[in-house]
Design a protein around this motif. Sequence first.
Motif, PDB file in Angstrom:
ATOM      1  N   PRO A 208      -8.863  -4.219  -5.562  1.00 21.77           N
ATOM      2  CA  PRO A 208      -9.605  -5.117  -4.709  1.00 21.77           C
ATOM      3  C   PRO A 208      -8.906  -5.493  -3.490  1.00 21.77           C
ATOM      4  N   ALA A 209      -7.817  -5.340  -3.364  1.00 22.62           N
ATOM      5  CA  ALA A 209      -6.928  -5.428  -2.579  1.00 22.62           C
ATOM      6  C   ALA A 209      -6.947  -4.639  -1.027  1.00 22.62           C
ATOM      7  N   LEU A 210      -7.687  -3.209  -1.347  1.00 25.71           N
ATOM      8  CA  LEU A 210      -7.639  -2.449  -0.400  1.00 25.71           C
ATOM      9  C   LEU A 210      -9.274  -1.823   0.286  1.00 25.71           C
ATOM     10  N   ASP A 211      -8.887  -1.776   1.296  1.00 22.85           N
ATOM     11  CA  ASP A 211      -9.863  -2.143   2.019  1.00 22.85           C
ATOM     12  C   ASP A 211     -11.200  -0.884   2.107  1.00 22.85           C
ATOM     13  N   ILE A 212     -12.095  -0.609   1.701  1.00 25.68           N
ATOM     14  CA  ILE A 212     -13.240   0.544   1.254  1.00 25.68           C
ATOM     15  C   ILE A 212     -14.150   1.156   2.409  1.00 25.68           C
ATOM     16  N   SER A 213     -13.527   0.552   3.240  1.00 25.31           N
ATOM     17  CA  SER A 213     -14.304   1.140   4.870  1.00 25.31           C
ATOM     18  C   SER A 213     -13.013   2.450   4.703  1.00 25.31           C
ATOM     19  N   VAL A 214     -12.123   1.566   4.873  1.00 25.75           N
ATOM     20  CA  VAL A 214     -11.042   3.126   4.944  1.00 25.75           C
ATOM     21  C   VAL A 214     -10.811   3.994   4.173  1.00 25.75           C
ATOM     22  N   LEU A 215     -11.291   3.717   2.678  1.00 22.76           N
ATOM     23  CA  LEU A 215     -10.687   4.901   2.142  1.00 22.76           C
ATOM     24  C   LEU A 215     -12.021   5.502   2.319  1.00 22.76           C
ATOM     25  N   ILE A 216     -13.383   5.265   2.454  1.00 29.52           N
ATOM     26  CA  ILE A 216     -14.795   5.923   3.032  1.00 29.52           C
ATOM     27  C   ILE A 216     -14.619   6.477   4.214  1.00 29.52           C
TER      28      ILE A 216
END
Length: 64
Positions: A23-31
């Motif tokens: 949850p602490a990771l930014d999914i938009s950065v991953l995508i």
Amino acid sequence: MALQLVEFGGEPDRVHVLIDIHPALDISVLINNLKTASARRARNRFADHLRRSTGSHCFAAAPI
């Protein structure tokens, strides 16, 4: 682990990815990173075709 690939599959024109992400990771950065890496690989793999057909642009028609 911050993220884990749970399942991967796809069709001839798309991929399906199921990722367990902290949850602490930014999914938009991953995508964004996934899209950048896949676009770079596609450009490298099809560089000759892209230069011959459309210059530096690639277009795809979306189904309606």
